[in-house]
Design a protein around this motif. Structure first.
Motif, PDB file in Angstrom:
ATOM      1  N   THR A   1      11.344  67.753  47.812  1.00 32.64           N
ATOM      2  CA  THR A   1      12.062  68.744  46.649  1.00 32.64           C
ATOM      3  C   THR A   1      11.821  70.300  46.411  1.00 32.64           C
TER       4      THR A   1
ATOM      5  N   PHE B   1      12.925  72.962  43.203  1.00 33.83           N
ATOM      6  CA  PHE B   1      12.788  73.442  42.141  1.00 33.83           C
ATOM      7  C   PHE B   1      12.612  75.499  41.820  1.00 33.83           C
TER       8      PHE B   1
ATOM      9  N   VAL C   1      21.093  69.268  38.359  1.00 33.57           N
ATOM     10  CA  VAL C   1      20.311  70.302  39.981  1.00 33.57           C
ATOM     11  C   VAL C   1      21.506  71.300  40.164  1.00 33.57           C
ATOM     12  N   TRP C   2      20.569  71.898  40.160  1.00 36.15           N
ATOM     13  CA  TRP C   2      21.673  73.590  40.540  1.00 36.15           C
ATOM     14  C   TRP C   2      21.685  73.715  42.497  1.00 36.15           C
TER      15      TRP C   2
ATOM     16  N   LEU D   1      11.257  74.549  34.450  1.00 29.85           N
ATOM     17  CA  LEU D   1      11.940  73.898  35.707  1.00 29.85           C
ATOM     18  C   LEU D   1      13.117  73.027  36.453  1.00 29.85           C
ATOM     19  N   VAL D   2      13.638  73.458  36.994  1.00 28.47           N
ATOM     20  CA  VAL D   2      15.318  73.212  37.190  1.00 28.47           C
ATOM     21  C   VAL D   2      15.180  72.425  38.746  1.00 28.47           C
ATOM     22  N   ARG D   3      15.289  71.087  38.912  1.00 26.33           N
ATOM     23  CA  ARG D   3      15.688  70.150  40.280  1.00 26.33           C
ATOM     24  C   ARG D   3      17.096  71.303  40.790  1.00 26.33           C
ATOM     25  N   ALA D   4      16.981  71.665  42.300  1.00 27.59           N
ATOM     26  CA  ALA D   4      17.471  72.337  42.979  1.00 27.59           C
ATOM     27  C   ALA D   4      18.170  71.624  44.547  1.00 27.59           C
ATOM     28  N   ARG D   5      19.089  72.624  44.493  1.00 28.98           N
ATOM     29  CA  ARG D   5      19.774  71.556  46.074  1.00 28.98           C
ATOM     30  C   ARG D   5      20.221  73.367  47.156  1.00 28.98           C
TER      31      ARG D   5
ATOM     32  N   ASP E   1      19.722  65.657  33.474  1.00 26.39           N
ATOM     33  CA  ASP E   1      20.035  65.519  35.387  1.00 26.39           C
ATOM     34  C   ASP E   1      20.298  66.477  35.932  1.00 26.39           C
TER      35      ASP E   1
ATOM     36  N   SER F   1       8.026  70.709  47.205  1.00 31.44           N
ATOM     37  CA  SER F   1       7.207  69.645  47.604  1.00 31.44           C
ATOM     38  C   SER F   1       7.381  69.837  49.322  1.00 31.44           C
TER      39      SER F   1
END
Length: 218
Positions: A202, A204, A95-96, A212-216, A93, A157
Motif C-alpha cells: 500500500t 500513502f 486515490v492519488w 494520509l491519502v491513498r496513492a498509486r 475513496d 506498507s
C-alpha cells in the motif's frame, strides 16, 4: 562554518519560513504545537527572529465557519503574516496518482529539512507532469532514494502494520504529520527506492493539512 541559511556562494538566502495548517471550526488548529515547534526550531537554526506574540496575533485572526487552509509566513526580521483559503475536502475513496520526477534533490542540502518559500526545485518537479496525469510528484536524491513529494511525505506498507517512510538523511522535510506518526510508532524510517515503492503493498502520501491519502504509482 556558515549558517544553514547561507547559500553556497556565501550570500544570505532570501526566503521566508512557512507553516501550512488546517483549521477546523470544532477543533481549532490541527497539530498546532508541532507546527509551532518546527517553526521555532527552524527560526533558531536559520537565524530568524520569532516573536510568539506576533505569530500568535497572526494566527488569531484565522477563523471561519468551515475548514480552512492557513498559510503562516515568518520573515527573517520576525514579521508574521497568515493567509486563509477554504479547504475543499477530498473524497473518502480518493486515490492519488503519483509520478517520479527527473528533478533530483541533494541530500546534503540542510534547507530541505525546513519548510520555506524556497520552492523552485519542487515547482520544477511539479511542472514535469500535467495535473491530469499526476496528483503528486515524487523526488529522488543523488543516490536514487525516494525523498518526498512536492507537498507531501511518503509512506508505504511493506507487510507489517507500521508504515515505512524515508529518513531525513535522504533529504526531505521533517513533516508534521510524519513526525507525529513516528512518535506514535505508526511509522518507521527506512531508505526507500523506486523498486521498494513498486513492490509496496500500500502507498500513502500525506501532510498535516490533508492527513494520509491513498496513492498509486503510475
Amino acid at each position: 562554518m556558515p549558517a544553514e541559511g547561507a547559500i553556497r556562494d556565501g550570500t544570505t538566502a532570501d526566503f521566508d519560513l512557512i507553516e501550512t495548517l488546517r483549521w477546523q471550526p470544532a477543533d481549532g488548529f490541527v497539530r498546532l504545537d508541532r507546527h509551532l515547534q518546527r517553526l521555532y526550531s527552524s527560526a533558531t537554526a536559520l537565524g530568524f527572529a520569532a516573536d510568539p506574540d506576533a505569530i500568535g496575533g497572526a494566527l488569531g485572526k484565522c477563523r471561519g465557519d468551515a475548514a480552512l487552509r492557513v498559510r503562516l509566513a515568518l520573515s527573517r526580521d520576525g514579521a508574521a503574516e497568515a493567509t486563509i483559503t477554504p479547504l475543499e475536502p477530498l473524497a473518502k475513496d480518493a486515490v492519488w496518482t503519483l509520478r517520479i520526477a527527473q528533478t533530483r534533490l541533494d541530500s546534503t542540502d540542510p534547507l530541505l529539512r525546513h519548510k520555506t518559500t524556497r520552492r523552485h526545485i519542487y515547482d520544477a518537479a511539479r511542472a514535469e507532469f500535467p495535473r491530469e496525469l499526476a496528483d503528486e510528484v515524487l523526488l529522488l536524491n543523488e543516490r536514487s532514494e525516494i525523498c518526498e513529494g512536492t507537498i507531501t511525505n511518503l509512506f508505504i506498507s511493506v507487510g507489517d502494520p507500521v508504515l515505512v517512510t524515508p529518513p531525513l538523511t535522504s533529504g526531505l522535510l521533517a513533516g508534521v504529520l510524519r513526525g507525529s506518526m513516528l512518535d506514535a510508532g505508526a511509522a518507521r524510517e527506512v531508505a526507500v527506492t523506486e523498486a521498494d515503492l513498486r513492490s509496496a503493498q500500500t502507498i500513502f502520501v500525506g501532510n498535516s493539512l490533508r492527513g494520509l491519502v491513498r496513492a498509486r504509482l503510475a
